[in-house]
Design an enzyme around this catalytic site. Structure first.
Site, PDB file in Angstrom:
ATOM      1  CB  SER A  23      -0.831  -0.006   1.287  1.00 29.39           C
ATOM      2  OG  SER A  23      -1.481   1.236   1.483  1.00 29.39           O
ATOM      3  CE1 TYR A  56      -4.550  -1.960   5.142  1.00 29.37           C
ATOM      4  CE2 TYR A  56      -3.234  -0.002   4.723  1.00 29.37           C
ATOM      5  CZ  TYR A  56      -4.001  -1.059   4.252  1.00 29.37           C
ATOM      6  OH  TYR A  56      -4.202  -1.206   2.894  1.00 29.37           O
TER       7      TYR A  56
END
Ligand code: NAD
Length: 258
Positions: free
Chosen positions: A140, A153
């Site tokens: 990401s 995350y």
């Protein structure tokens, strides 16, 4: 010849888009992830109809190492090995560190980071015996930069960048490449779920959450399409990408250029 492709978390979103691209290329694909049984069977059947390869569903839970081993061994037994491994499964949880439930922290780290270690440790011996392989980790923009309230995350995504580089160095002489793809915001169920919560928390409309919160740093002001990520995976899996290893492709509309 059909390749054997394993894609974790491919019943939805980016993983499903990647599965569509490999299925259309005529590859044999193991899809994986949660969801309604009938819906998953409909997805599997539609992928199966797309190309000449065989599409199988494996229900492995990415928090369970024993399930992960079984999934990779299924690829070996049914498709003769693993040519392309795509670590994609993911969830999100948004909270301040001091309010972050410890069990959520453990779950995110297990799904987003440890599962990739487990798929890799079982797939690498198969790739070595085949004399080649491709490992693609869907990281990401949050593998490169941080945002507040996404501690687990961001930590897991930075972790998978480190795992990507380490594995690439270990496997560099084995014709196995290991890379990450770092998307910005893609409008998938994982992101859509955050929109009503953020609108409520911030007291703004859902349209404002999209424009002013999610796309605030995405310079193009547009969501990335699932197909763009899928095409990058197809490229990284190709022979043309044989010298690309231990690195990442950002598909983030200019987010991390800032
Ligand atoms: P999504 O919610 O649409 O899909 C997630 C998939 O993971 C689903 O198939 C789900 O069933 C599966 N999954 C969740 N928990 C699992 C578990 N324990 N075991 C097995 N499968 C499990 O999400 P998405 O947006 O497509 O995300 C896919 C990946 O892309 C994630 O790693 C995510 O972090 C990453 N990513 C997404 C975006 C985005 O904006 N959507 C941006 C950058 C990176």
């Amino acid at each position: 010849m059909s390749r054997s492709v394993v894609i974790t978390g491919s019943t939805s979103g980016i993983g499903l888009g990647i599965a569509r691209a490999f299925a259309a290329s005529g590859d044999n694909v193991i899809i994986n992830g949660f969801g309604d049984r009938d819906e998953i069977e409909a997805i599997r059947a539609s992928l199966d109809a797309q190309g000449s390869g065989t599409i199988l569903y494996h229900p492995a839970d990415m928090t369970k190492p024993i399930d992960i081993e079984h999934m990779i061994l299924t690829a070996r037994d049914r498709f003769g090995g693993v040519d392309v491994l795509i670590n994609n499964a993911g969830i999100q949880h948004v909270a301040k560190i001091e309010e972050f439930p410890p069990e959520k922290w453990d779950q995110l780290i297990a799904i987003l980071l440890s599962s990739a270690f487990h798929t890799m440790r079982h797939a690498i011996p198969l790739m070595k015996s085949q004399g080649k392989g491709r490992i693609i980790n869907i990281a990401s923009a949050h593998g490169l930069v941080a945002s507040p309230f996404k501690s687990a995350y961001v930590a897991a995504k930075h972790g998978i960048m480190g795992l990507t580089k380490t594995a690439a160095l270990e496997l560099a002489r084995d014709a196995i490449t290991v890379n990450a793809i770092c998307p910005g915001f893609v409008l998938t169920p994982l992101v859509e779920k955050q929109i009503p919560d953020q609108a409520r928390e911030k007291g703004i409309s859902e349209a404002e959450v999209k424009d002013e919160v999610l796309l605030r740093l995405q310079a193009t002001k547009e969501f990335v399409a699932v197909e763009e990520v899928a095409e990058a995976a197809i490229y990284l899996a190709s022979d043309a990408a044989r010298s690309i290893t231990g690195t990442h492709i950002s598909i983030d509309g200019g987010w991390t250029a800032q």
